[in-house]
Design a protein around this motif. Structure first.
Motif, PDB file in Angstrom:
ATOM      1  N   SER A  63       0.816  -1.204   0.000  1.00 32.78           N
ATOM      2  CA  SER A  63       0.000   0.000   0.000  1.00 32.78           C
ATOM      3  C   SER A  63       0.855   1.262   0.000  1.00 32.78           C
ATOM      4  CB  SER A  63      -0.911   0.018   1.224  1.00 32.78           C
ATOM      5  OG  SER A  63      -1.525   1.292   1.372  1.00 32.78           O
ATOM      6  N   PRO A  64       0.454   2.297  -0.750  1.00 29.00           N
ATOM      7  CA  PRO A  64       1.139   3.581  -0.711  1.00 29.00           C
ATOM      8  C   PRO A  64       0.962   4.313   0.621  1.00 29.00           C
ATOM      9  CG  PRO A  64      -0.136   3.345  -2.736  1.00 29.00           C
ATOM     10  CD  PRO A  64      -0.577   2.263  -1.803  1.00 29.00           C
ATOM     11  N   GLY A  65       0.074   3.805   1.479  1.00 28.82           N
ATOM     12  CA  GLY A  65      -0.170   4.440   2.765  1.00 28.82           C
ATOM     13  C   GLY A  65       0.821   4.004   3.822  1.00 28.82           C
ATOM     14  N   LEU A  66       0.336   3.303   4.832  1.00 29.39           N
ATOM     15  CA  LEU A  66       1.189   2.896   5.944  1.00 29.39           C
ATOM     16  C   LEU A  66       2.290   1.932   5.512  1.00 29.39           C
ATOM     17  CD1 LEU A  66      -1.609   2.553   8.619  1.00 29.39           C
ATOM     18  CD2 LEU A  66       0.316   4.140   8.736  1.00 29.39           C
ATOM     19  N   ASP A  67       2.017   1.088   4.514  1.00 27.27           N
ATOM     20  CA  ASP A  67       3.050   0.152   4.041  1.00 27.27           C
ATOM     21  C   ASP A  67       4.284   0.888   3.549  1.00 27.27           C
ATOM     22  OD1 ASP A  67       1.448  -1.969   4.635  1.00 27.27           O
ATOM     23  OD2 ASP A  67       1.004  -2.528   2.560  1.00 27.27           O
ATOM     24  N   PHE A  68       4.096   2.028   2.890  1.00 27.49           N
ATOM     25  CA  PHE A  68       5.222   2.775   2.320  1.00 27.49           C
ATOM     26  C   PHE A  68       6.244   3.153   3.380  1.00 27.49           C
ATOM     27  CE2 PHE A  68       7.254   6.813   1.158  1.00 27.49           C
ATOM     28  CZ  PHE A  68       7.810   6.485  -0.067  1.00 27.49           C
ATOM     29  N   GLU A  69       5.788   3.400   4.606  1.00 29.21           N
ATOM     30  CA  GLU A  69       6.705   3.845   5.656  1.00 29.21           C
ATOM     31  C   GLU A  69       6.995   2.778   6.706  1.00 29.21           C
ATOM     32  OE1 GLU A  69       4.371   6.785   8.316  1.00 29.21           O
ATOM     33  OE2 GLU A  69       3.334   6.827   6.388  1.00 29.21           O
ATOM     34  N   THR A  70       6.322   1.612   6.620  1.00 27.08           N
ATOM     35  CA  THR A  70       6.553   0.557   7.614  1.00 27.08           C
ATOM     36  C   THR A  70       7.074  -0.739   7.003  1.00 27.08           C
ATOM     37  OG1 THR A  70       4.260  -0.218   7.473  1.00 27.08           O
ATOM     38  CG2 THR A  70       4.754   1.478   9.121  1.00 27.08           C
ATOM     39  N   LYS A  71       6.872  -0.938   5.705  1.00 28.61           N
ATOM     40  CA  LYS A  71       7.363  -2.145   5.035  1.00 28.61           C
ATOM     41  C   LYS A  71       8.370  -1.715   3.971  1.00 28.61           C
ATOM     42  CE  LYS A  71       3.146  -4.768   5.975  1.00 28.61           C
ATOM     43  NZ  LYS A  71       2.016  -5.549   5.417  1.00 28.61           N
ATOM     44  N   LEU A  72       9.628  -1.701   4.368  1.00 28.57           N
ATOM     45  CA  LEU A  72      10.696  -1.166   3.527  1.00 28.57           C
ATOM     46  C   LEU A  72      11.436  -2.282   2.803  1.00 28.57           C
ATOM     47  CD1 LEU A  72      12.174   1.368   6.129  1.00 28.57           C
ATOM     48  CD2 LEU A  72      10.256   1.701   4.549  1.00 28.57           C
ATOM     49  N   ILE A  73      12.045  -1.925   1.691  1.00 22.38           N
ATOM     50  CA  ILE A  73      12.816  -2.874   0.890  1.00 22.38           C
ATOM     51  C   ILE A  73      14.234  -2.351   0.737  1.00 22.38           C
ATOM     52  CG2 ILE A  73      13.015  -4.032  -1.341  1.00 22.38           C
ATOM     53  CD1 ILE A  73       9.973  -3.636  -1.664  1.00 22.38           C
ATOM     54  N   ALA A  74      15.197  -3.147   1.173  1.00 25.88           N
ATOM     55  CA  ALA A  74      16.611  -2.805   1.016  1.00 25.88           C
ATOM     56  C   ALA A  74      17.161  -3.544  -0.196  1.00 25.88           C
ATOM     57  CB  ALA A  74      17.392  -3.184   2.275  1.00 25.88           C
ATOM     58  N   ARG A  75      17.767  -2.816  -1.108  1.00 23.53           N
ATOM     59  CA  ARG A  75      18.248  -3.407  -2.357  1.00 23.53           C
ATOM     60  C   ARG A  75      19.688  -3.909  -2.192  1.00 23.53           C
ATOM     61  NH1 ARG A  75      17.274   0.647  -7.108  1.00 23.53           N
ATOM     62  NH2 ARG A  75      17.551  -1.291  -8.300  1.00 23.53           N
ATOM     63  N   SER A  76      19.879  -5.198  -2.297  1.00 19.51           N
ATOM     64  CA  SER A  76      21.209  -5.784  -2.169  1.00 19.51           C
ATOM     65  C   SER A  76      21.855  -5.927  -3.550  1.00 19.51           C
ATOM     66  CB  SER A  76      21.130  -7.154  -1.483  1.00 19.51           C
ATOM     67  OG  SER A  76      20.346  -8.055  -2.253  1.00 19.51           O
ATOM     68  N   GLY A  77      23.162  -5.917  -3.593  1.00 15.44           N
ATOM     69  CA  GLY A  77      23.887  -6.047  -4.851  1.00 15.44           C
ATOM     70  C   GLY A  77      23.855  -4.798  -5.705  1.00 15.44           C
ATOM     71  N   LEU A  78      23.406  -3.689  -5.139  1.00 23.44           N
ATOM     72  CA  LEU A  78      23.245  -2.462  -5.922  1.00 23.44           C
ATOM     73  C   LEU A  78      24.583  -1.876  -6.351  1.00 23.44           C
ATOM     74  CD1 LEU A  78      20.965  -0.640  -6.970  1.00 23.44           C
ATOM     75  CD2 LEU A  78      21.237   0.744  -4.899  1.00 23.44           C
ATOM     76  N   VAL A  79      25.567  -1.949  -5.483  1.00 21.64           N
ATOM     77  CA  VAL A  79      26.886  -1.405  -5.816  1.00 21.64           C
ATOM     78  C   VAL A  79      27.490  -2.154  -7.004  1.00 21.64           C
ATOM     79  CG1 VAL A  79      29.225  -0.998  -4.961  1.00 21.64           C
ATOM     80  CG2 VAL A  79      27.271  -0.668  -3.430  1.00 21.64           C
ATOM     81  N   GLU A  80      27.350  -3.467  -6.996  1.00 20.28           N
ATOM     82  CA  GLU A  80      27.878  -4.283  -8.095  1.00 20.28           C
ATOM     83  C   GLU A  80      27.167  -3.974  -9.405  1.00 20.28           C
ATOM     84  OE1 GLU A  80      28.911  -5.950  -4.271  1.00 20.28           O
ATOM     85  OE2 GLU A  80      26.959  -5.397  -5.138  1.00 20.28           O
ATOM     86  N   ARG A  81      25.836  -3.829  -9.346  1.00 22.76           N
ATOM     87  CA  ARG A  81      25.083  -3.501 -10.568  1.00 22.76           C
ATOM     88  C   ARG A  81      25.478  -2.125 -11.102  1.00 22.76           C
ATOM     89  NH1 ARG A  81      24.114  -7.686  -8.942  1.00 22.76           N
ATOM     90  NH2 ARG A  81      26.010  -7.941 -10.173  1.00 22.76           N
ATOM     91  N   LEU A  82      25.670  -1.164 -10.201  1.00 24.30           N
ATOM     92  CA  LEU A  82      26.054   0.177 -10.643  1.00 24.30           C
ATOM     93  C   LEU A  82      27.419   0.150 -11.322  1.00 24.30           C
ATOM     94  CD1 LEU A  82      25.595   3.217 -10.813  1.00 24.30           C
ATOM     95  CD2 LEU A  82      26.609   3.414  -8.519  1.00 24.30           C
ATOM     96  N   LYS A  83      28.352  -0.576 -10.764  1.00 23.94           N
ATOM     97  CA  LYS A  83      29.684  -0.655 -11.351  1.00 23.94           C
ATOM     98  C   LYS A  83      29.621  -1.238 -12.760  1.00 23.94           C
ATOM     99  CE  LYS A  83      34.413  -2.034 -10.249  1.00 23.94           C
ATOM    100  NZ  LYS A  83      35.305  -2.646  -9.220  1.00 23.94           N
ATOM    101  N   GLU A  84      28.780  -2.259 -12.934  1.00 27.88           N
ATOM    102  CA  GLU A  84      28.609  -2.862 -14.253  1.00 27.88           C
ATOM    103  C   GLU A  84      28.054  -1.852 -15.255  1.00 27.88           C
ATOM    104  OE1 GLU A  84      26.024  -6.136 -13.584  1.00 27.88           O
ATOM    105  OE2 GLU A  84      27.545  -7.372 -12.559  1.00 27.88           O
ATOM    106  N   GLU A  85      27.059  -1.075 -14.833  1.00 30.60           N
ATOM    107  CA  GLU A  85      26.424  -0.117 -15.738  1.00 30.60           C
ATOM    108  C   GLU A  85      27.353   1.041 -16.084  1.00 30.60           C
ATOM    109  OE1 GLU A  85      22.531   0.937 -14.227  1.00 30.60           O
ATOM    110  OE2 GLU A  85      22.056  -1.173 -13.810  1.00 30.60           O
ATOM    111  N   LEU A  86      28.152   1.482 -15.115  1.00 33.22           N
ATOM    112  CA  LEU A  86      29.102   2.566 -15.387  1.00 33.22           C
ATOM    113  C   LEU A  86      30.205   2.127 -16.349  1.00 33.22           C
ATOM    114  CD1 LEU A  86      29.575   4.209 -11.850  1.00 33.22           C
ATOM    115  CD2 LEU A  86      27.992   4.855 -13.683  1.00 33.22           C
ATOM    116  N   CYS A  87      30.459   0.820 -16.379  1.00 33.19           N
ATOM    117  CA  CYS A  87      31.528   0.296 -17.241  1.00 33.19           C
ATOM    118  C   CYS A  87      31.046  -0.061 -18.643  1.00 33.19           C
ATOM    119  CB  CYS A  87      32.165  -0.937 -16.587  1.00 33.19           C
ATOM    120  SG  CYS A  87      33.128  -0.584 -15.100  1.00 33.19           S
TER     121      CYS A  87
END
Length: 272
Positions: free
Chosen positions: A96-120
């Motif tokens: 939900s865009p309501g309470l879920d947005f601020e209470t059910k969070l998603i942490a993105r793993s592997g983001l640094v590796e993906r960014l390095k690939e895209e920059l290269c």
């Protein structure tokens, strides 16, 4: 999606209700059947789940945005700003865009590796990346995950320019790193200011830093030689627009070198 309770019943949260996910094929509504039941809790704990990143950069062609690419280490935001234009994006993950947005969070793993690939990539063209286009990269979750810091370390290593926007004083944790980036003219930080009224801030932005704390962050960033500005956002007609001059004066005294503003946006689920 079933409503979690009556409006304004959850302490420290911005949303007063949980609008249904408009992409869901079915919808549930809670009905009182007259039987006794225990009184619902007035607090909601924050939940965090991991998401393996398939890509890093998000691209846009919006003519009203000063950047064409952004980077979001998290989905959702515990600051709980009731007006946040990013809230509708949570529906894409069946939340939900309501309470879920601020209470059910998603942490993105592997983001640094993906960014390095895209920059290269051979066809990649270097232009400033906006960090925090759809979340706050220094929300409380960052204190333990430190994804933002690792992204900044990579961007410094690659000598890639970045801009970031935050409401959090956690940005001061990375003062030395940001100062080193500033020496190479790679970074510009914007600290968002909405109101100098602490009571209004508690309603609009329940878990964000106080106005005084944000002004202190501007002061310390400027003292460290980091280009810092303020984003007067959102300007809410009839509620905060009379504070524009005072906000600019306070930010200028604290050391902000530039300022920008954004009018309140009310996308689909945010307007109610």
């Amino acid at each position: 999606m079933t409503s979690l309770g009556p409006p304004s019943s959850y302490k420290g949260r911005g949303a007063t209700y949980d609008p249904h996910n408009r992409f869901a094929p079915t919808r549930s509504v809670a009905e009182d059947d007259g039987w006794w039941r225990e009184e619902a809790s007035t607090t909601i704990a924050t939940e965090v789940r991991e998401e393996v990143s398939k890509s890093a950069l998000s691209w846009n062609k919006s003519p009203d945005l000063p950047f064409d690419r952004s980077l979001n280490p998290y989905r959702g935001c515990e600051h709980g700003c009731v007006y946040c234009y990013a809230r509708p994006s949570h529906a894409y993950w069946d939340l939900s865009p309501g309470l879920d947005f601020e209470t059910k969070l998603i942490a993105r793993s592997g983001l640094v590796e993906r960014l390095k690939e895209e920059l290269c990539q051979p066809n990649y063209v270097c232009r400033p990346i906006n960090l925090s286009g759809n979340t706050d990269c220094y929300q409380p979750l960052e204190a333990t995950h430190q994804t933002t810091r690792r992204l900044l370390e990579l961007l410094l290593e690659c000598r890639h320019p970045v801009t970031l926007v935050t409401k959090s004083t956690l940005v001061l944790r990375d003062l030395e790193l940001l100062a080193e980036m500033a020496e190479h003219r790679l970074v510009r930080v914007f600290v968002s200011l909405t109101s100098l009224d602490a009571n209004l801030k508690r309603t609009l932005e329940p878990r964000a830093a106080s106005p005084q704390a944000r002004l202190r962050a501007i002061r310390e960033l400027n003292t460290a030689g980091i280009p810092v500005g303020t984003l007067i956002s959102p300007v809410i007609p009839g509620l905060t627009d009379h504070e524009i001059e005072k906000l600019l004066e306070a930010a200028s005294r604290a050391g902000a070198r530039t300022a920008a503003w954004m009018l309140l946006r009310l996308p689909y689920e945010v307007a109610p």
